[in-house]
Design a protein around this motif. Structure first.
Motif, PDB file in Angstrom:
ATOM      1  N   ARG A 592       3.727  -0.442 -16.533  1.00  0.00           N
ATOM      2  CA  ARG A 592       2.945  -1.517 -15.919  1.00  0.00           C
ATOM      3  C   ARG A 592       3.487  -1.820 -14.520  1.00  0.00           C
ATOM      4  NH1 ARG A 592       2.514  -4.883 -20.075  1.00  0.00           N
ATOM      5  NH2 ARG A 592       0.418  -4.183 -20.525  1.00  0.00           N
ATOM      6  N   SER A 593       4.815  -1.888 -14.410  1.00  0.00           N
ATOM      7  CA  SER A 593       5.402  -2.119 -13.088  1.00  0.00           C
ATOM      8  C   SER A 593       4.979  -1.038 -12.104  1.00  0.00           C
ATOM      9  CB  SER A 593       6.939  -2.107 -13.172  1.00  0.00           C
ATOM     10  OG  SER A 593       7.393  -3.213 -13.906  1.00  0.00           O
ATOM     11  N   GLN A 594       4.957   0.187 -12.578  1.00  0.00           N
ATOM     12  CA  GLN A 594       4.652   1.299 -11.674  1.00  0.00           C
ATOM     13  C   GLN A 594       3.197   1.242 -11.201  1.00  0.00           C
ATOM     14  OE1 GLN A 594       5.418   5.234 -13.250  1.00  0.00           O
ATOM     15  NE2 GLN A 594       5.948   6.014 -11.241  1.00  0.00           N
ATOM     16  N   VAL A 595       2.263   0.988 -12.110  1.00  0.00           N
ATOM     17  CA  VAL A 595       0.861   0.963 -11.660  1.00  0.00           C
ATOM     18  C   VAL A 595       0.566  -0.310 -10.860  1.00  0.00           C
ATOM     19  CG1 VAL A 595       0.025   2.531 -13.446  1.00  0.00           C
ATOM     20  CG2 VAL A 595      -0.033   0.064 -13.882  1.00  0.00           C
ATOM     21  N   ILE A 596       1.197  -1.411 -11.219  1.00  0.00           N
ATOM     22  CA  ILE A 596       1.013  -2.626 -10.407  1.00  0.00           C
ATOM     23  C   ILE A 596       1.582  -2.397  -9.006  1.00  0.00           C
ATOM     24  CG2 ILE A 596       1.866  -5.004 -10.096  1.00  0.00           C
ATOM     25  CD1 ILE A 596       1.381  -5.439 -13.092  1.00  0.00           C
ATOM     26  N   GLY A 597       2.729  -1.757  -8.954  1.00  0.00           N
ATOM     27  CA  GLY A 597       3.308  -1.420  -7.652  1.00  0.00           C
ATOM     28  C   GLY A 597       2.375  -0.533  -6.851  1.00  0.00           C
ATOM     29  N   GLY A 598       1.716   0.397  -7.541  1.00  0.00           N
ATOM     30  CA  GLY A 598       0.739   1.249  -6.874  1.00  0.00           C
ATOM     31  C   GLY A 598      -0.417   0.432  -6.318  1.00  0.00           C
ATOM     32  N   MET A 599      -0.856  -0.553  -7.080  1.00  0.00           N
ATOM     33  CA  MET A 599      -1.955  -1.402  -6.619  1.00  0.00           C
ATOM     34  C   MET A 599      -1.518  -2.269  -5.430  1.00  0.00           C
ATOM     35  SD  MET A 599      -3.334  -2.304 -10.425  1.00  0.00           S
ATOM     36  CE  MET A 599      -4.706  -3.367 -10.097  1.00  0.00           C
ATOM     37  N   VAL A 600      -0.273  -2.701  -5.440  1.00  0.00           N
ATOM     38  CA  VAL A 600       0.241  -3.437  -4.277  1.00  0.00           C
ATOM     39  C   VAL A 600       0.203  -2.531  -3.042  1.00  0.00           C
ATOM     40  CG1 VAL A 600       2.278  -4.528  -3.256  1.00  0.00           C
ATOM     41  CG2 VAL A 600       1.675  -5.010  -5.627  1.00  0.00           C
ATOM     42  N   GLY A 601       0.585  -1.267  -3.247  1.00  0.00           N
ATOM     43  CA  GLY A 601       0.514  -0.313  -2.138  1.00  0.00           C
ATOM     44  C   GLY A 601      -0.921  -0.115  -1.665  1.00  0.00           C
ATOM     45  N   GLY A 602      -1.851  -0.085  -2.613  1.00  0.00           N
ATOM     46  CA  GLY A 602      -3.264   0.069  -2.259  1.00  0.00           C
ATOM     47  C   GLY A 602      -3.792  -1.146  -1.511  1.00  0.00           C
ATOM     48  N   LEU A 603      -3.349  -2.331  -1.939  1.00  0.00           N
ATOM     49  CA  LEU A 603      -3.729  -3.566  -1.237  1.00  0.00           C
ATOM     50  C   LEU A 603      -3.207  -3.531   0.198  1.00  0.00           C
ATOM     51  CD1 LEU A 603      -3.210  -7.165  -2.674  1.00  0.00           C
ATOM     52  CD2 LEU A 603      -2.453  -6.604  -0.385  1.00  0.00           C
ATOM     53  N   SER A 604      -1.982  -3.066   0.312  1.00  0.00           N
ATOM     54  CA  SER A 604      -1.355  -2.982   1.628  1.00  0.00           C
ATOM     55  C   SER A 604      -2.100  -1.991   2.522  1.00  0.00           C
ATOM     56  CB  SER A 604       0.103  -2.543   1.416  1.00  0.00           C
ATOM     57  OG  SER A 604       0.881  -2.775   2.529  1.00  0.00           O
ATOM     58  N   MET A 605      -2.504  -0.878   1.927  1.00  0.00           N
ATOM     59  CA  MET A 605      -3.293   0.122   2.653  1.00  0.00           C
ATOM     60  C   MET A 605      -4.633  -0.475   3.086  1.00  0.00           C
ATOM     61  SD  MET A 605      -4.773   3.619   0.952  1.00  0.00           S
ATOM     62  CE  MET A 605      -5.860   4.746   1.850  1.00  0.00           C
ATOM     63  N   ALA A 606      -5.247  -1.251   2.207  1.00  0.00           N
ATOM     64  CA  ALA A 606      -6.555  -1.819   2.502  1.00  0.00           C
ATOM     65  C   ALA A 606      -6.496  -2.814   3.656  1.00  0.00           C
ATOM     66  CB  ALA A 606      -7.124  -2.506   1.256  1.00  0.00           C
ATOM     67  N   LEU A 607      -5.472  -3.658   3.646  1.00  0.00           N
ATOM     68  CA  LEU A 607      -5.491  -4.801   4.558  1.00  0.00           C
ATOM     69  C   LEU A 607      -4.508  -4.721   5.724  1.00  0.00           C
ATOM     70  CD1 LEU A 607      -5.777  -7.802   2.050  1.00  0.00           C
ATOM     71  CD2 LEU A 607      -7.606  -6.555   3.218  1.00  0.00           C
ATOM     72  N   HIS A 608      -3.421  -3.984   5.564  1.00  0.00           N
ATOM     73  CA  HIS A 608      -2.336  -4.138   6.532  1.00  0.00           C
ATOM     74  C   HIS A 608      -1.936  -2.898   7.316  1.00  0.00           C
ATOM     75  CE1 HIS A 608      -1.925  -7.883   4.457  1.00  0.00           C
ATOM     76  NE2 HIS A 608      -1.380  -7.370   3.393  1.00  0.00           N
ATOM     77  N   GLU A 609      -1.860  -1.775   6.656  1.00  0.00           N
ATOM     78  CA  GLU A 609      -1.053  -0.675   7.215  1.00  0.00           C
ATOM     79  C   GLU A 609      -1.809   0.180   8.217  1.00  0.00           C
ATOM     80  OE1 GLU A 609       1.325   1.445   4.360  1.00  0.00           O
ATOM     81  OE2 GLU A 609       1.256  -0.278   3.019  1.00  0.00           O
ATOM     82  N   GLU A 610      -1.192   0.340   9.374  1.00  0.00           N
ATOM     83  CA  GLU A 610      -1.790   1.150  10.414  1.00  0.00           C
ATOM     84  C   GLU A 610      -0.705   1.578  11.406  1.00  0.00           C
ATOM     85  OE1 GLU A 610      -4.699  -0.910  12.829  1.00  0.00           O
ATOM     86  OE2 GLU A 610      -5.672   0.995  13.344  1.00  0.00           O
ATOM     87  N   GLY A 611      -0.427   2.864  11.397  1.00  0.00           N
ATOM     88  CA  GLY A 611       0.475   3.396  12.417  1.00  0.00           C
ATOM     89  C   GLY A 611      -0.322   3.559  13.699  1.00  0.00           C
ATOM     90  N   VAL A 612       0.078   2.826  14.727  1.00  0.00           N
ATOM     91  CA  VAL A 612      -0.702   2.828  15.970  1.00  0.00           C
ATOM     92  C   VAL A 612       0.030   3.665  17.021  1.00  0.00           C
ATOM     93  CG1 VAL A 612      -1.682   1.399  17.802  1.00  0.00           C
ATOM     94  CG2 VAL A 612      -1.576   0.523  15.457  1.00  0.00           C
ATOM     95  N   ARG A 613      -0.707   4.551  17.646  1.00  0.00           N
ATOM     96  CA  ARG A 613      -0.130   5.383  18.709  1.00  0.00           C
ATOM     97  C   ARG A 613      -0.688   4.971  20.063  1.00  0.00           C
ATOM     98  NH1 ARG A 613       2.509  10.186  17.275  1.00  0.00           N
ATOM     99  NH2 ARG A 613       2.175  10.426  15.055  1.00  0.00           N
ATOM    100  N   ASP A 614       0.182   4.975  21.032  1.00  0.00           N
ATOM    101  CA  ASP A 614      -0.254   4.752  22.401  1.00  0.00           C
ATOM    102  C   ASP A 614      -0.778   6.086  22.924  1.00  0.00           C
ATOM    103  OD1 ASP A 614      -0.535   4.187  25.065  1.00  0.00           O
ATOM    104  OD2 ASP A 614       1.615   4.335  25.495  1.00  0.00           O
ATOM    105  N   PRO A 615      -2.051   6.150  23.298  1.00  0.00           N
ATOM    106  CA  PRO A 615      -2.583   7.444  23.738  1.00  0.00           C
ATOM    107  C   PRO A 615      -1.922   7.956  25.014  1.00  0.00           C
ATOM    108  CG  PRO A 615      -4.226   5.681  24.023  1.00  0.00           C
ATOM    109  CD  PRO A 615      -3.062   5.080  23.293  1.00  0.00           C
ATOM    110  N   VAL A 616      -1.409   7.068  25.834  1.00  0.00           N
ATOM    111  CA  VAL A 616      -0.794   7.501  27.095  1.00  0.00           C
ATOM    112  C   VAL A 616       0.559   8.175  26.839  1.00  0.00           C
ATOM    113  CG1 VAL A 616       0.094   6.753  29.326  1.00  0.00           C
ATOM    114  CG2 VAL A 616      -2.008   5.731  28.392  1.00  0.00           C
ATOM    115  N   SER A 617       1.405   7.523  26.036  1.00  0.00           N
ATOM    116  CA  SER A 617       2.730   8.100  25.782  1.00  0.00           C
ATOM    117  C   SER A 617       2.719   8.994  24.539  1.00  0.00           C
ATOM    118  CB  SER A 617       3.758   6.984  25.592  1.00  0.00           C
ATOM    119  OG  SER A 617       3.529   6.325  24.351  1.00  0.00           O
ATOM    120  N   GLY A 618       1.749   8.808  23.657  1.00  0.00           N
ATOM    121  CA  GLY A 618       1.718   9.560  22.408  1.00  0.00           C
ATOM    122  C   GLY A 618       2.656   9.018  21.356  1.00  0.00           C
TER     123      GLY A 618
END
Lengths: 695, 174
Positions: A592-618
């Motif tokens: 249960r901990s493992q799948v709940i943790g997975g869902m927390v990761g999915g929530l984070s993916m849905a709402l928060h996570e974004e690696g942003v790159r500067d197109p000028v410097s890369g």
């Protein structure tokens, strides 16, 4: 054991909720992670990474730091040992491993030097001061679907398929959804930064390293440094999370070995948090187009899923976004195609639920859009397209309990009361919406060995080169061994986390437990045979070939309820429920901990996570936890997870993996709920404020 | 190395005194981990962004990665190793084990120290960003799940053990 037979297990340890065997150590600070290991005479290495994205190193002025206090020396491409270019991993040779071999800079954040000092402060001060002169060349880090450099992805898995006549079926469909979905670069972000300590004991290289599979890493490391495998030993007692990022031979280990060799003493290399972002594997960005055609009654006629992902010319990789599309729903015509776009970026690698997490976001969002256009209950749409056999493979399913997940979840969530029209629910100023997603993740096993020794005191020593990243492997394998030997768990002494324990699969691909459990049950069967040997060893390599071809998957249905504040665009997840069919559950508490943790990761993916790159410097502009937000306490509601009865007939104990399935469906369920609340589709993750903003 | 760059200090950790000659740049976290043998506090980011290094300094939770060791002289430092007295786990440690309030365990020492410090802050009447009534003379805010989540948000957990952690803390608070 014959393939496809079910293993009789006495009412024993498997299936019982038990706290982790290392629980006490983890709440008292006694659990040792790789940077915690005391080693006499230790020196510290500080990594210097490239600040440019593409070009050459013209000069590294070692003399400028050589006399700084405590500095032992600097390793760069001019004095580093030569590495074997054939070294690689699952996908083949990996140029990402060939550190400090030449002056070429293939991506921002590439390690270009290691400064070694007596203390961490001295090493880091010199690393910060080290002057580097670059020849900067133009770079390309801009990913998009039609990029001219795009080429067909490797077909090692998730290769292209084309069954039925997709174009004719789409033309004959009453309703067609044709939409484009995107996911950004995402970072595994395990809480433990990668750390390795290496030293020589005579002719033998010793290392303590944070990784997901000491045996596999030892083999790679031996290849890389042209050493016989028996001269390399890697241990890893506790690992502070991996999520894919510790599946490979990491830069910390390669550089620590170089330094230990050069300076003749133990050296510890721990990546800083920004280096973890810059120099350890990330999930590549994806750009996906899905076309789904259906009759007016909701029966699918065709799914066409084309997806592109970014990679590096240094190493092959597959973000298998279209895998799910081949098995989740029945449709007479299914076509998939994966495109790889080489860019000047760090080679991407598996992050939790590789392929499936971005792929299911696209597929399950598109299914929701289809339900909308059909004016149909999204739950009913999914139930109506349940396949009897693999829609592309034609193979039977080993066991498929998606319908049970959907129905039980719907009951528990109160789905029947839902008004399927968007923007119908308000509570005060907040918009409220619900959404669901159905998902699967493939299951199976890889070859592993295990040995068991019957000790004179009646206990059994069970040895397998498994790792426990927090998955609960120690506790689960102890229970599995106890049941396989028909003794209590107190009779089992489990040894894991050491490459010397023999060949074994890593903790990855949702196949760790199944692979190790198979080897343990095989060894136990020998142990209980008529000869009663004192020590037995089992290797499952030959058995895997006997496993009949089947569609083997774990399943889940995820239900989400969100609120959206129309004034601020803030999305809050209020309820999250997951129903899971993951085969036999070894330990309900940990699973249960493992799948709940997975869902927390999915929530984070849905709402928060974004690696942003500067197109000028890369370069990444947010390589830390202030800029790259992962879900915190305040983002996460009290998540519910339940398991439906399930059993995988082909694998010992009936287990499927639970590591990735929790992660898979959550992002789409939340995105669908945000649409339901607001009436606005979210086809690009994360669901940022500016994407929700009302006009 | 001159005396300008090093200092001799006495560091009190879990009721024991350590006499140390430290690089002035050394953080409390590194001093604990490298000099006094307390590897329970973890380095997750070294920037005060993850909370894994949280320890108690005179009973208050601090980020030991943002605290220079020389500034902790004279203070009483409590690490996760010092939470359990005489080998008996504290109730909150027991609750973490029983309710599975962790997976990899790397953030756990920070979560535990932070929870102990947070409960003391709450008992002292400190409000949080989600406390409705900020009137100083009003009753202490009830410690519900929303309060715990807000007050614990400086402690990240990538395994996603948050629901169990909150449950364990609420059990302790009762």
């Amino acid at each position: 054991m014959n393939a496809e037979s079910s293993v009789p297990t006495a009412a024993g340890a498997v299936g019982v909720a038990r706290p982790r065997v290392e629980g006490r150590a983890k709440v008292t600070g006694g659990a040792r992670y790789s940077a915690d290991e005391p080693v006499p005479g230790l020196a510290f290495g500080a990594v210097v990474v490239s600040t440019i994205t593409r070009g050459r190193v013209l000069d590294i002025d070692v003399a400028a730091v050589q006399d700084m206090p405590g500095v032992l020396g600097v390793i760069d491409h001019r004095n580093a040992p030569r590495l074997n270019p054939e070294a690689g991993h699952f996908f083949g040779p990996d140029g990402g491993l060939r550190l400090l071999q030449d002056d070429v800079i293939p991506h921002a954040g590439r390690p270009i030097a290691l400064v070694v000092g007596e203390t961490p402060e001295q090493a880091y001060a010199a690393a910060q001061a080290l002057p580097v002169v670059y020849d900067v060349r133009p770079h390309d880090t801009e990913f998009f679907f039609g990029h001219p450099a795009g080429r067909p992805a490797s077909a090692l898995f998730d290769g292209p398929v084309d069954v039925g006549d997709v174009d004719a079926e789409l033309a004959a469909s009453a309703v067609v959804v044709d939409e484009r979905y995107g996911t950004p670069e995402e970072h595994c972000s395990a809480m433990e930064p990668h750390s390795a300590t290496a030293w020589w004991e005579g002719e033998r290289l010793q290392a303590v390293d944070s990784n997901q599979g000491p045996y596999q890493i030892a083999v790679t490391l031996a290849t890389l440094f042209c050493l016989p495998p028996e001269r390399v030993r890697i241990r890893v007692e506790h690992v502070g999370g991996g999520f894919g990022s510790k599946g490979m031979c990491g830069p910390q280990l390669i550089l620590a070995v170089m330094a230990a060799t050069r300076f003749g003493r133990p050296v510890r290399v721990t990546l800083t948090r920004d280096q973890v972002f810059l120099a350890t594997a990330q999930r590549p960005a994806t750009d996906q187009v899905i076309r789904i055609g259906a009759d007016a009654d909701g029966r699918l006629r065709a799914i066409d899923h084309v997806a592109a992902f970014e990679l590096s010319p240094l190493a092959e990789y597959i973000e298998g976004c279209t895998e799910l599309t081949k098995t989740l729903y029945a449709a007479p015509a299914i076509r998939t195609r994966l495109t790889a776009v080489p860019l000047d970026i760090l080679p991407p690698y598996s992050m939790r639920a590789p392929g499936a997490a971005p792929g299911s976001f696209a597929l399950e969002s598109a299914m929701d859009e289809l339900a909308e256009r059909l004016e149909m209950d999204p739950l009913e749409l999914r139930l109506r397209n349940e396949p009897v056999v693999g829609p592309v493979s034609g193979l039977p399913f080993s066991s498929r309990n998606l319908v049970a997940c959907l129905r039980q979840g719907a009951r528990r969530f109160g789905w029947a009361d839902r008004d399927h029209r968007p923007r119908m629910r308000r509570e005060g100023s907040l918009l409220v919406g619900t959404g669901l997603a159905a998902t699967s993740f493939s299951t199976g096993a890889f070859p592993s060995t295990a040995s068991i020794t019957a000790e004179p005191d009646g206990t059994f020593t069970v040895v397998v080169a498994a790792t426990d990243l927090g998955t609960g492997a120690r506790t689960a394998l102890t229970a599995i061994a106890a049941d396989a030997l028909e003794v209590g768990v107190e009779k089992i002494g489990l040894r894991i986390s050491d490459s010397d324990l023999g060949p074994a699969w890593s903790a990855g691909g949702s196949r760790g437990t199944a692979s190790w459990a198979w080897a343990i049950t095989e060894a136990a069967a020998k142990m209980r045979g008529p000869e009663r040997p004192a020590t037995v060893t089992a290797d499952t390599a030959h058995l895997l070939g006997e496993l009949p071809s089947r569609e083997r998957h774990a399943y889940s249905a995820v239900f989400a309820e969100v609120t959206v504040d129309p004034a601020t665009s803030e999305v809050r997840v209020r309820r999250l429920l997951g129903l899971f069919a993951v085969g036999r559950v070894i330990n309900p508490l940990m699973a249960r901990s493992q799948v709940i943790g997975g869902m927390v990761g999915g929530l984070s993916m849905a709402l928060h996570e974004e690696g942003v790159r500067d197109p000028v410097s890369g370069r990444h502009v947010n390589p830390d936890f202030a800029g790259y937000h992962i879900a915190a306490h305040a983002d996460v509601p009290d998540i519910e997870a339940e398991f439906v009865p399930d059993h995988e007939p082909g694998l010992p104990m009936g287990v499927k993996g639970a590591g990735e399935i929790g992660n898979v469906g959550t992002a789409a369920a939340i995105a669908n709920a945000v649409w339901h609340a607001t009436g606005v589709r979210q086809r690009q993750l994360p669901i940022r404020l500016d994407r929700v903003l009302e006009d | 190395m001159t005396n300008d760059t090093r200092s001799v200090i006495s560091l009190r950790v879990n009721d024991a005194t350590h006499r140390l000659c430290l690089d002035n740049r050394r953080t409390l976290l590194d001093a604990l981990r490298e000099d006094t043998g307390h590897t329970g506090p973890k380095k997750g980011c070294d920037h005060g962004q993850c909370g894994a290094c949280t320890v108690l300094l005179d009973g208050r939770r601090v980020l030991s990665c943002l605290t220079l060791a020389v500034t902790a002289e004279g203070a009483e430092v409590t690490t996760v190793e010092g939470l359990a007295g005489d080998g008996e786990l504290r109730p909150i440690q027991q609750a973490f084990v029983r309710l599975d309030g962790f997976q990899c365990g790397y953030c756990t020492s920070g979560q535990l120290c932070s929870a102990v410090g947070m409960l003391a802050e709450h008992a002292a009447g400190w409000p949080s960003a989600v406390t409705a009534d900020l009137c100083p003379d009003g009753p202490a805010p009830a410690l519900d799940a929303a309060e715990v989540r807000e007050r614990m948000s400086g402690n990240l957990c990538r395994c996603g053990a948050y629901p169990s952690i909150v449950r364990a803390i609420l059990e302790e608070a009762r």
